[in-house]
Structure formats: structure tokens, C-alpha cells
Design a protein around this motif. Structure first.
Motif, short mmCIF file in Angstrom:
data_model
loop_
_atom_site.label_atom_id
_atom_site.label_comp_id
_atom_site.label_asym_id
_atom_site.label_seq_id
_atom_site.Cartn_x
_atom_site.Cartn_y
_atom_site.Cartn_z
N UNK A 266 0.75 -1.45 -0.09
CA UNK A 266 -0.13 -0.08 -0.07
C UNK A 266 0.86 1.25 -0.01
N UNK A 267 2.06 1.20 1.02
CA UNK A 267 2.96 2.17 0.98
C UNK A 267 3.69 2.50 -0.21
N UNK B 19 -2.96 5.48 4.23
CA UNK B 19 -4.49 6.00 4.73
C UNK B 19 -4.77 7.38 4.14
N UNK B 20 -3.95 8.13 3.81
CA UNK B 20 -4.27 9.29 3.36
C UNK B 20 -4.73 9.42 2.03
N UNK B 21 -4.44 8.08 1.20
CA UNK B 21 -4.81 7.92 -0.11
C UNK B 21 -5.87 7.03 -0.57
N UNK B 22 -5.79 5.95 0.12
CA UNK B 22 -7.09 4.88 -0.05
C UNK B 22 -8.29 5.23 0.40
N UNK B 23 -9.21 5.17 -0.45
CA UNK B 23 -10.64 5.21 0.14
C UNK B 23 -11.04 4.19 0.96
N UNK C 59 8.69 9.20 3.86
CA UNK C 59 9.48 8.40 4.41
C UNK C 59 8.82 7.64 5.82
N UNK C 60 7.47 7.26 5.74
CA UNK C 60 6.80 6.96 6.66
C UNK C 60 6.24 5.59 6.43
N UNK C 61 5.50 4.99 7.34
CA UNK C 61 4.66 3.73 7.28
C UNK C 61 3.21 4.28 7.38
N UNK D 221 3.24 9.20 -17.50
CA UNK D 221 2.22 9.77 -16.39
C UNK D 221 1.46 8.82 -15.88
N UNK D 222 1.26 8.90 -14.48
CA UNK D 222 0.52 7.75 -13.83
C UNK D 222 -1.12 7.90 -14.03
N UNK D 223 -1.63 8.98 -14.51
CA UNK D 223 -2.93 9.11 -14.57
C UNK D 223 -3.41 9.47 -13.30
N UNK D 224 -4.89 9.27 -13.17
CA UNK D 224 -5.50 9.40 -11.74
C UNK D 224 -5.00 8.50 -10.79
N UNK D 225 -4.98 9.13 -9.66
CA UNK D 225 -4.98 7.87 -8.32
C UNK D 225 -5.97 6.75 -8.51
N UNK D 226 -6.98 6.96 -9.00
CA UNK D 226 -7.95 5.80 -9.14
C UNK D 226 -7.44 4.67 -10.34
N UNK D 227 -6.91 5.31 -11.20
CA UNK D 227 -6.15 4.49 -12.48
C UNK D 227 -5.14 4.01 -11.99
N UNK D 228 -4.30 4.54 -11.23
CA UNK D 228 -2.89 4.04 -10.79
C UNK D 228 -3.21 2.94 -9.89
#
Ligand code: A3P
Length: 289
Positions: A127-128, A259-263, A253-255, A145-152
Motif C-alpha cells: 500500500x505504501x 491511509x491518506x490516499x486509499x478510500x 519516509x513513513x509507514x 504519466x501515472x494518470x489519476x490515483x484511481x487509475x494508478x
């Protein structure tokens, strides 16, 4: 062992430069006294390189800084001109060599399986790793380009990213542990107790350093120090390759940043898929510490 021929999947997901260089990579000869640093991208490669180098240089910060930025350990599949390729650099290097690769086990040159070289593998929870890779791909000017977060999110789960599937990579190297001398480390463990993990690396490298040197190594390889250090923060890399105004190389640089990205829905989907893909392996990950 036969040379790995490039399948369609690898052709798509390996950097094109590596694909052009495939024959040279497959003919590369490992030596028994090599030390190979191996990771899936964004799993702490630069961190373990700095730890290994600091151990090698017995905590001498200046010597460590003098070693050339990201080519200090020849990167086997590096093939971007006009520099010499990773294989050229490795071949020109005196032994004992420290080398680096992101290759999955099924794509390693056959000589790897014939040699007895030592390997340090660093794995990071997916996840990280996904989050870090997404931001890296946003700022990298050489990756698509990575595209949207959802696509990535979908692409990462389906292995449609450079270097292919995270799942295959970690499972392949975990299995290789039965056949080869591998120190298998986890990003989360280094984060939790850097001193303990640095000592593991030191012993694996056959070195013995006293506590004051270990203090220096621990300090110098902290995220804060490495973020300031021009030899590790990639600030010397031109903007045309990495645009760090978009996202810094030494990002958080954290574990647990996932959680700030996944719905909630993405997390559920990920966990179900993860369970299927990781079934039957004894390899487990901590997604938080
Ligand atoms: P984030 O993007 O999550 O911050 P690699 O070197 O394999 O490309 O991995 C890069 C990731 O490792 C980045 O993660 C980076 O911040 C993190 N990293 C590098 N040095 C670190 C250190 N000393 N401590 C913790 N994380 C580190």
C-alpha cells in the motif's frame, strides 16, 4: 538455466531502455564475491544503499558522499545513454562489487543462479509502495504519466507499472531465499528499529563496527539527514529527469501514508485482491507499525 526471453508483458512494463539492452543484461556474469542489493521500486532502495555504503566506509560520511549519486552501485538493467550501461559499469568495477537491481527473479541473468553472491532484498508493504510509486511517477519525467490515483490504483494491482507486478516480485524473491544467501529485510522493520536492522546488515556483510560508528550510521541514514544530503536526495538530477517541484524524491519516509490516499472502498478491494494474490506464501507484511 536458459536465458529469459522477454515476453510481451515484460516488454510493456520494463523501461524501454532495458528492453533494448536485454541481450547484454542476460549475458552479465555475477561473481561469487558480489553483493547484490535488490528491491521492487520505491521500497527503500536508496535507504539500504546508504546503509550498506556507510557500513562499507566504516561510517566515513565524506567517503560515502564522494561515491557517485545513483550509479554508485551499478544498476544492472540501467541502459540509458549516453552513460555506460549498468553492465558496462559493473564489468569495469574492481571486486568485491556492490550491485543493484529491480529485476524480478524470473528475469535474472542465468549466471545469477550459478553464483554464490550475497543478496540483500528490501521489501515494503504494497500500500505504501503504491503511494510512493504514484508520487514518484508524477515527478519522474522518464516514466509515463501515472494518470489519476484511481487509475494508478488499478494499474498497480494488475502489475501494469514499470518493473511489473509487486506481488510476483516479492513472492519470487521470498522463494529464492530457499536456494540463495538472502538477507530479506522489511522497510517497516528498518523504520521501527534502524539500529537492529543496520546490525543485521553489518553482520551479513561480515563486518564488525563499534557502537560509536553505528551511532553515526544510524544518524546519517535517518530520513531527515538523507533528505538534506545532496548525494541521497537526488537534487543533482536534472529537472528534465526528475521534477522535484512536483513531488520530492525524499517525500515522507513513513509507514501508513496509504491511509491518506486509499478510500474505504479501495482498501476493501485491495485487501480482497491481496489475499488471493498472496495465498500460499508465508510472506507477510505490516501495513502499519
Ligand atoms: P516515500 O515516497 O513514501 O516517502 P526508493 O529508494 O526505493 O526509490 O524508495 C523511495 C522511498 O523510500 C520514498 O518513500 C523515500 O522517502 C523513502 N526513504 C528513503 N530514505 C529513507 C529513510 N532514510 N527513511 C525512511 N524512508 C526513506
Amino acid at each position: 538455466k536458459k536465458r529469459a526471453s522477454l515476453g510481451e508483458v515484460e516488454r510493456i512494463f520494463l523501461p524501454s531502455t532495458t528492453v533494448n539492452n536485454w541481450d547484454q543484461i542476460q549475458k552479465f556474469r555475477f561473481k561469487d564475491d558480489d553483493l547484490l542489493i535488490c528491491t521492487y521500486p520505491k521500497s527503500g532502495t536508496t535507504w539500504i544503499q546508504e546503509i550498506v555504503d556507510m557500513i562499507e566506509q566504516k561510517g566515513d560520511v565524506e567517503k560515502c558522499r564522494r561515491s557517485v549519486i545513483h550509479h554508485r552501485h551499478p544498476f544492472i538493467e540501467w541502459a540509458r545513454s549516453p552513460q555506460p550501461t549498468g553492465v558496462d559499469q559493473a564489468n569495469a568495477m574492481p571486486s568485491p562489487r556492490i550491485l543493484k537491481t529491480h529485476l524480478p527473479t524470473q528475469l535474472l541473468p542465468p549466471s545469477f543462479w550459478e553464483s554464490t553472491c550475497k543478496i540483500i532484498y528490501v521489501a515494503r508493504n504494497p500500500k505504501d509502495c503504491m503511494v510512493s510509486y504514484y508520487h514518484f511517477q508524477r515527478m519522474s519525467q522518464t516514466l509515463p504519466e501515472p494518470g489519476t490515483w484511481e487509475d494508478y490504483f488499478e494499474n498497480f494491482m494488475n502489475g501494469k507499472v514499470s518493473c511489473g507486478s509487486w506481488y510476483d516480485h516479492v513472492k519470487g524473491w521470498w522463494k529464492a531465499k530457499d536456494k540463495r544467501q538472502i538477507l530479506f529485510l522489511f522497510y517497516e522493520d528498518i523504520k521501527e528499529n534502524p539500529r537492529r536492522e543496520i546490525q543485521k546488515v553489518m553482520k551479513f556483510m561480515g563486518k564488525n563496527l563499534d557502537e560509536t560508528i553505528l551511532d553515526i550510521i544510524e544518524q546519517e541514514t535517518s530520513f531527515e539527514k538523507m533528505k538534506e544530503n545532496p548525494m541521497t536526495n537526488r537534487s543533482t538530477v536534472p529537472k528534465t529527469i526528475m521534477d522535484q517541484s512536483i513531488s520530492p524524491f525524499m517525500r515522507k519516509g513513513i509507514v501508513g501514508d496509504w491511509k491518506n490516499h486509499f478510500t474505504v472502498a479501495q482498501n476493501e478491494k485491495f485487501n480482497n485482491d491481496y489475499k488471493k494474490k498472496m495465498e500460499g506464501t508465508s510472506l507477510t507484511f505490516r501495513m502499519e507499525i
